[in-house]
Design a protein around this motif. Structure first.
Motif, PDB file in Angstrom:
ATOM      1  N   ARG A   1      31.351 -13.781 -28.638  1.00 37.80           N
ATOM      2  CA  ARG A   1      32.791 -14.045 -28.472  1.00 37.80           C
ATOM      3  C   ARG A   1      33.496 -13.949 -29.815  1.00 37.80           C
ATOM      4  NH1 ARG A   1      37.747 -14.682 -27.577  1.00 37.80           N
ATOM      5  NH2 ARG A   1      38.616 -16.320 -26.225  1.00 37.80           N
ATOM      6  N   TYR A   2      34.403 -13.005 -29.923  1.00 35.46           N
ATOM      7  CA  TYR A   2      35.215 -12.863 -31.131  1.00 35.46           C
ATOM      8  C   TYR A   2      36.609 -13.378 -30.821  1.00 35.46           C
ATOM      9  CZ  TYR A   2      37.942 -10.905 -34.925  1.00 35.46           C
ATOM     10  OH  TYR A   2      38.789 -10.771 -35.986  1.00 35.46           O
ATOM     11  N   VAL A   3      37.085 -14.303 -31.636  1.00 35.72           N
ATOM     12  CA  VAL A   3      38.402 -14.906 -31.436  1.00 35.72           C
ATOM     13  C   VAL A   3      39.456 -14.027 -32.098  1.00 35.72           C
ATOM     14  CG1 VAL A   3      39.840 -16.946 -31.814  1.00 35.72           C
ATOM     15  CG2 VAL A   3      37.377 -17.209 -31.406  1.00 35.72           C
ATOM     16  N   GLU A   4      40.362 -13.503 -31.292  1.00 35.04           N
ATOM     17  CA  GLU A   4      41.436 -12.667 -31.824  1.00 35.04           C
ATOM     18  C   GLU A   4      42.445 -13.534 -32.586  1.00 35.04           C
ATOM     19  OE1 GLU A   4      41.414  -9.495 -31.753  1.00 35.04           O
ATOM     20  OE2 GLU A   4      39.877  -9.068 -30.238  1.00 35.04           O
ATOM     21  N   ASP A   5      43.207 -12.890 -33.476  1.00 32.80           N
ATOM     22  CA  ASP A   5      44.180 -13.633 -34.285  1.00 32.80           C
ATOM     23  C   ASP A   5      45.192 -14.373 -33.421  1.00 32.80           C
ATOM     24  OD1 ASP A   5      42.914 -12.745 -36.552  1.00 32.80           O
ATOM     25  OD2 ASP A   5      44.401 -11.218 -37.059  1.00 32.80           O
ATOM     26  N   TRP A   6      45.687 -13.716 -32.359  1.00 29.71           N
ATOM     27  CA  TRP A   6      46.703 -14.360 -31.518  1.00 29.71           C
ATOM     28  C   TRP A   6      46.130 -15.576 -30.791  1.00 29.71           C
ATOM     29  CZ3 TRP A   6      46.363 -15.149 -26.276  1.00 29.71           C
ATOM     30  CH2 TRP A   6      45.409 -14.400 -25.569  1.00 29.71           C
ATOM     31  N   GLU A   7      44.831 -15.507 -30.453  1.00 31.19           N
ATOM     32  CA  GLU A   7      44.196 -16.651 -29.799  1.00 31.19           C
ATOM     33  C   GLU A   7      44.076 -17.821 -30.772  1.00 31.19           C
ATOM     34  OE1 GLU A   7      41.099 -14.916 -26.573  1.00 31.19           O
ATOM     35  OE2 GLU A   7      40.635 -14.393 -28.647  1.00 31.19           O
ATOM     36  N   PHE A   8      43.675 -17.514 -31.997  1.00 28.75           N
ATOM     37  CA  PHE A   8      43.577 -18.534 -33.041  1.00 28.75           C
ATOM     38  C   PHE A   8      44.928 -19.212 -33.241  1.00 28.75           C
ATOM     39  CE2 PHE A   8      43.694 -20.276 -37.235  1.00 28.75           C
ATOM     40  CZ  PHE A   8      42.392 -20.634 -37.570  1.00 28.75           C
ATOM     41  N   GLU A   9      45.976 -18.401 -33.382  1.00 27.90           N
ATOM     42  CA  GLU A   9      47.305 -18.941 -33.651  1.00 27.90           C
ATOM     43  C   GLU A   9      47.827 -19.774 -32.486  1.00 27.90           C
ATOM     44  OE1 GLU A   9      49.440 -15.392 -34.491  1.00 27.90           O
ATOM     45  OE2 GLU A   9      48.398 -15.022 -36.398  1.00 27.90           O
ATOM     46  N   LEU A  10      47.550 -19.344 -31.262  1.00 32.70           N
ATOM     47  CA  LEU A  10      47.997 -20.099 -30.084  1.00 32.70           C
ATOM     48  C   LEU A  10      47.342 -21.480 -30.035  1.00 32.70           C
ATOM     49  CD1 LEU A  10      48.346 -18.709 -26.472  1.00 32.70           C
ATOM     50  CD2 LEU A  10      47.269 -20.917 -26.879  1.00 32.70           C
ATOM     51  N   VAL A  11      46.016 -21.515 -30.201  1.00 34.41           N
ATOM     52  CA  VAL A  11      45.297 -22.786 -30.132  1.00 34.41           C
ATOM     53  C   VAL A  11      45.691 -23.688 -31.299  1.00 34.41           C
ATOM     54  CG1 VAL A  11      43.018 -23.880 -30.212  1.00 34.41           C
ATOM     55  CG2 VAL A  11      43.357 -21.796 -28.859  1.00 34.41           C
ATOM     56  N   GLN A  12      45.900 -23.119 -32.472  1.00 34.35           N
ATOM     57  CA  GLN A  12      46.303 -23.927 -33.622  1.00 34.35           C
ATOM     58  C   GLN A  12      47.687 -24.539 -33.392  1.00 34.35           C
ATOM     59  OE1 GLN A  12      46.943 -22.058 -37.566  1.00 34.35           O
ATOM     60  NE2 GLN A  12      45.423 -23.548 -38.326  1.00 34.35           N
ATOM     61  N   ARG A  13      48.560 -23.776 -32.770  1.00 30.34           N
ATOM     62  CA  ARG A  13      49.892 -24.308 -32.456  1.00 30.34           C
ATOM     63  C   ARG A  13      49.789 -25.468 -31.458  1.00 30.34           C
ATOM     64  NH1 ARG A  13      51.827 -19.992 -30.876  1.00 30.34           N
ATOM     65  NH2 ARG A  13      51.804 -20.223 -28.602  1.00 30.34           N
ATOM     66  N   VAL A  14      48.934 -25.312 -30.458  1.00 29.32           N
ATOM     67  CA  VAL A  14      48.720 -26.382 -29.491  1.00 29.32           C
ATOM     68  C   VAL A  14      48.154 -27.617 -30.176  1.00 29.32           C
ATOM     69  CG1 VAL A  14      47.331 -27.085 -27.491  1.00 29.32           C
ATOM     70  CG2 VAL A  14      48.443 -24.846 -27.513  1.00 29.32           C
TER      71      VAL A  14
END
Length: 339
Positions: A172-185
């Motif tokens: 599983r590779y975490v895409e940048d947009w996924e990282f940013e979304l979860v960090q915002r949450v």
């Protein structure tokens, strides 16, 4: 009916009573050994000695029988010096694994466990898709039974030689947009300290346990000193603008917490370390909210270390072996063409 002794000199001994090195020993069917009176030093077993042995035997026979089952073995193992010497992380894992082992094997005598029992236990989990769970529990069970075998609880470890399931490495590779979304949450949740932890996991390619152990003393002029676990190589990650911002954010989460050189960088409201169980709860809630906010596939916090390794120009992970470095590199390498 009690069978006759092979040696006529032993005929007077009570059932299941034998001569030990210095004492008479009663060995009931439960498998334990109960010490009775001392044997006479001159070797003369007088009528008085025999009468005393029979009296001791009667008391031992009528006494409640100690249950030497797996539940008791687990309690003894977890109180042992060997267990205490294990890392805090391993102790936590073992305390978790023993719960399922108690439910399945707890009532059994260690001597009655067979390889087939261990295999059936693993297959039951494997058939549920819990391959990794099966392997980890088998490893714990093997450590438990090896410890018991060395101390007379059973003859040999039945878990030895039982093949583990083949595990498929996570990709599983975490895409940048996924990282940013979860960090915002995370920043908008009740656990804002998770947001800078995500940056640290990515930038320093770090495990959760390593981040929870970071202190103010590990923030040096050169960068972040990370004490790696599991035999990996400790290192200093040099400063970058993003890492500087992550430190500032971590310090701003609970600004009123007491400050000291040994205070954890990631801490609770009063400056106390964040327990592993609390972090696990926080991450689970953040991930569930992220899935409701547009994330299409969940990922683990540990996947952030793999993302950091995959995105690093040197694929640096702190691992000593090339094999483990490859496990954490989840993006294809860019190779120049032949011509």
């Amino acid at each position: 009916m009690v069978g006759r002794r092979k040696n006529k000199a032993d005929q007077w001994l009570p059932p299941r009573v034998y001569r030990g090195k210095s004492r008479y020993e009663y060995r009931p069917s439960s498998g334990e050994t109960i010490k009775l009176g001392f044997r006479p030093k001159d070797g003369i077993e007088s009528e008085q000695v025999k009468a005393q042995v029979w009296a001791d035997y009667a008391k031992a026979k009528d006494a409640p029988v100690a249950v030497n089952d797996v539940n008791k073995l687990i309690s003894e193992f977890h109180s042992s010096a060997q267990f205490i010497r294990l890392s805090a992380n391993t102790q936590t894992d073992y305390n978790h694994y023993c719960k399922r082992i108690r439910r399945v094997f707890g009532h059994m005598s260690p001597r009655d466990i067979t390889k087939v029992n261990v295999r059936d236990f693993m297959d039951a989990l494997g058939n549920q898709g819990k391959v990794v769970t099966a392997n980890r529990h088998k490893s714990y069970l093997s450590a438990l039974l090896s410890w018991g075998a060395e101390r007379g609880w059973l003859e040999q470890n039945p878990a030895f030689g039982v093949k583990p399931f083949k595990e498929v490495a996570r990709d599983r590779y975490v895409e940048d947009w996924e990282f940013e979304l979860v960090q915002r949450v995370a920043r908008e949740s009740a656990y804002p300290y998770v947001a800078p932890m995500m940056d640290f996991a990515y930038l320093c390619r770090a495990r959760t346990i390593e981040l929870r152990a970071l202190t103010e003393a590990d923030i040096t002029a050169e960068g972040i000193y990370l004490r790696r676990t599991k035999g990996s190589i400790s290192e200093i990650t040099g400063w970058s603008d993003r890492l500087v911002s992550a430190v500032k954010e971590a310090r701003s989460v609970y600004p009123d917490a007491p400050v000291s050189i040994d205070r954890p960088l990631f801490h609770g409201k009063k400056g106390a370390p964040i327990p592993a169980s609390s972090f696990k709860t926080a991450w689970g809630r953040i991930m569930r909210r992220a899935l409701d906010s547009g994330l299409t596939e969940r990922f683990t916090f540990h996947d952030l270390k793999a993302k950091g390794v995959s995105d690093h120009k040197d694929k640096a992970s702190g691992h000593r072996s090339k094999k483990m470095q490859a496990v954490y590199n989840r993006r294809p390498d860019m190779i120049t063409p032949t011509r």
